[in-house]
Motif scaffolding. Sequence first.
Motif, PDB file in Angstrom:
ATOM      1  N   SER A  12      76.517   0.801  30.312  1.00 15.38           N
ATOM      2  CA  SER A  12      77.048   0.803  31.684  1.00 15.38           C
ATOM      3  C   SER A  12      78.503   0.345  31.734  1.00 15.38           C
ATOM      4  O   SER A  12      79.182   0.564  32.732  1.00 15.38           O
ATOM      5  CB  SER A  12      76.196  -0.076  32.595  1.00 15.38           C
ATOM      6  OG  SER A  12      76.412  -1.447  32.339  1.00 15.38           O
ATOM      7  N   SER A  13      78.980  -0.267  30.659  1.00 12.37           N
ATOM      8  CA  SER A  13      80.371  -0.735  30.654  1.00 12.37           C
ATOM      9  C   SER A  13      81.343   0.328  30.156  1.00 12.37           C
ATOM     10  O   SER A  13      82.527   0.050  29.984  1.00 12.37           O
ATOM     11  CB  SER A  13      80.510  -2.004  29.791  1.00 12.37           C
ATOM     12  OG  SER A  13      80.450  -1.713  28.414  1.00 12.37           O
ATOM     13  N   ARG A  14      80.864   1.557  29.969  1.00  9.81           N
ATOM     14  CA  ARG A  14      81.745   2.659  29.573  1.00  9.81           C
ATOM     15  C   ARG A  14      82.917   2.749  30.547  1.00  9.81           C
ATOM     16  O   ARG A  14      82.789   2.429  31.729  1.00  9.81           O
ATOM     17  CB  ARG A  14      80.981   3.999  29.608  1.00  9.81           C
ATOM     18  CG  ARG A  14      80.082   4.239  28.440  1.00  9.81           C
ATOM     19  CD  ARG A  14      80.800   4.389  27.133  1.00  9.81           C
ATOM     20  NE  ARG A  14      82.019   5.166  27.266  1.00  9.81           N
ATOM     21  CZ  ARG A  14      83.093   4.970  26.516  1.00  9.81           C
ATOM     22  NH1 ARG A  14      83.121   4.052  25.600  1.00  9.81           N
ATOM     23  NH2 ARG A  14      84.171   5.710  26.693  1.00  9.81           N
ATOM     24  N   THR A  15      84.022   3.223  30.058  1.00  5.12           N
ATOM     25  CA  THR A  15      85.237   3.335  30.865  1.00  5.12           C
ATOM     26  C   THR A  15      84.981   4.098  32.160  1.00  5.12           C
ATOM     27  O   THR A  15      84.396   5.180  32.152  1.00  5.12           O
ATOM     28  CB  THR A  15      86.334   4.045  30.055  1.00  5.12           C
ATOM     29  OG1 THR A  15      86.649   3.223  28.933  1.00  5.12           O
ATOM     30  CG2 THR A  15      87.579   4.284  30.890  1.00  5.12           C
ATOM     31  N   LYS A  16      85.434   3.510  33.247  1.00  2.00           N
ATOM     32  CA  LYS A  16      85.440   4.163  34.557  1.00  2.00           C
ATOM     33  C   LYS A  16      86.902   4.284  34.972  1.00  2.00           C
ATOM     34  O   LYS A  16      87.682   3.338  34.834  1.00  2.00           O
ATOM     35  CB  LYS A  16      84.693   3.341  35.610  1.00  2.00           C
ATOM     36  CG  LYS A  16      83.299   2.873  35.220  1.00  2.00           C
ATOM     37  CD  LYS A  16      82.305   3.981  35.122  1.00  2.00           C
ATOM     38  CE  LYS A  16      80.874   3.515  34.954  1.00  2.00           C
ATOM     39  NZ  LYS A  16      80.588   2.580  33.885  1.00  2.00           N
ATOM     40  N   MET A 115      84.919  -6.580  30.295  1.00  2.00           N
ATOM     41  CA  MET A 115      84.262  -5.350  30.746  1.00  2.00           C
ATOM     42  C   MET A 115      82.746  -5.518  30.838  1.00  2.00           C
ATOM     43  O   MET A 115      82.108  -5.008  31.765  1.00  2.00           O
ATOM     44  CB  MET A 115      84.615  -4.186  29.827  1.00  2.00           C
ATOM     45  CG  MET A 115      86.031  -3.694  29.975  1.00  2.00           C
ATOM     46  SD  MET A 115      86.367  -3.129  31.663  1.00  2.00           S
ATOM     47  CE  MET A 115      88.112  -3.387  31.733  1.00  2.00           C
ATOM     48  N   ALA A 119      80.632  -5.317  34.241  1.00  2.00           N
ATOM     49  CA  ALA A 119      79.484  -4.403  34.371  1.00  2.00           C
ATOM     50  C   ALA A 119      78.243  -5.162  34.835  1.00  2.00           C
ATOM     51  O   ALA A 119      77.465  -4.646  35.643  1.00  2.00           O
ATOM     52  CB  ALA A 119      79.227  -3.688  33.047  1.00  2.00           C
ATOM     53  N   GLY A 124      83.130  -1.648  37.426  1.00  2.00           N
ATOM     54  CA  GLY A 124      83.519  -0.812  36.303  1.00  2.00           C
ATOM     55  C   GLY A 124      84.968  -1.061  35.993  1.00  2.00           C
ATOM     56  O   GLY A 124      85.680  -1.717  36.762  1.00  2.00           O
ATOM     57  N   CYS A 126      88.590   0.041  33.215  1.00  2.00           N
ATOM     58  CA  CYS A 126      89.285   0.825  32.207  1.00  2.00           C
ATOM     59  C   CYS A 126      90.284  -0.088  31.502  1.00  2.00           C
ATOM     60  O   CYS A 126      91.037  -0.810  32.160  1.00  2.00           O
ATOM     61  CB  CYS A 126      90.014   1.992  32.874  1.00  2.00           C
ATOM     62  SG  CYS A 126      90.853   3.091  31.718  1.00  2.00           S
ATOM     63  N   THR A 156      84.849  -1.007  41.989  1.00  2.00           N
ATOM     64  CA  THR A 156      83.506  -0.459  42.184  1.00  2.00           C
ATOM     65  C   THR A 156      83.533   0.991  41.731  1.00  2.00           C
ATOM     66  O   THR A 156      84.302   1.791  42.283  1.00  2.00           O
ATOM     67  CB  THR A 156      83.090  -0.563  43.660  1.00  2.00           C
ATOM     68  OG1 THR A 156      83.109  -1.945  44.044  1.00  2.00           O
ATOM     69  CG2 THR A 156      81.713   0.023  43.880  1.00  2.00           C
ATOM     70  N   PRO A 157      82.744   1.347  40.722  1.00  2.00           N
ATOM     71  CA  PRO A 157      82.813   2.709  40.174  1.00  2.00           C
ATOM     72  C   PRO A 157      82.513   3.777  41.228  1.00  2.00           C
ATOM     73  O   PRO A 157      81.639   3.606  42.076  1.00  2.00           O
ATOM     74  CB  PRO A 157      81.731   2.720  39.092  1.00  2.00           C
ATOM     75  CG  PRO A 157      81.501   1.288  38.759  1.00  2.00           C
ATOM     76  CD  PRO A 157      81.759   0.523  40.023  1.00  2.00           C
TER      77      PRO A 157
END
Length: 194
Positions: A12-16, A115, A119, A124, A126, A156-157
Motif C-alpha cells: 500500500s506504500s507504493r508511490t502515489k 512512507m 501508509a 500516500g 512519492c 490522500t491518494p
Amino acid sequence: MEEKDFAALVRSSRTKRRFDESKPVSEETLRALIDVVRFAPTGNNTQMLRFHLVSGADACAKAFAHLKWAALLKDWAGPAEGERPGGYIFIMVPAAAVNNPIRCYDAGIAAQTIMLAAAAEGLGGCILKNFDKSLISDFGLEDTDLAISLVLALGTPAEEVVLEPATTEHGIAYWHEADGSHHVPKLEVADLLV
C-alpha cells in the motif's frame, strides 16, 4: 503485526502521484511522521538528517513549482490542479555530506520509513529526487549548512495503483492507463534470487 499485514502495508506504500488536494496534510500529521522516523537507523547512529515540513496551500504550491514528476511518463507533467500533494517533507543532510554514500542510505531509510508510516495512516506519497536547486532558497533554507537530499510529497491518494507481473510489453517500466490507473510491474521472487 502479522507478516501478511506488513506485506500489505508495504504494497500500500507504493508511490502515489495524484492526491485529493482538498484534504491538506496538517503540520501536526507531518510532525507525527517525524516522531516515527527519529527511531529509524542511521549510519553509526549519527542522526545527521534534518527535516523541513511544508503544509498549507501557499507553501505546498511553492514546493510543487520546483518538482519534476515521473520521468518514465514522458507526456505527463505531474499532478493537475486538484490532484497535488497536501504536504511535503524535505529530508536534509549536512551540505558537505549530501553525496556521502552513508548519508544517502540514511535518507533512503528515512524516506521509506516515513512512507510506511504515512501508509499506515491512510496517506500516500512519492519520494522525489528531481527538483531544481532554487527549492532550498525559495524556502529560506540556504543559510542552514544543509542540503535537500529528497523531497517527500504526501497526501490522500486519488489514484489506483495496480501492481503487475513484469511480464508485459512494458517490462519494468510503469505506465498510466486511459482510466487513470497507475500500473507498476514487479519482478517475482525467483527473478530476484541469485
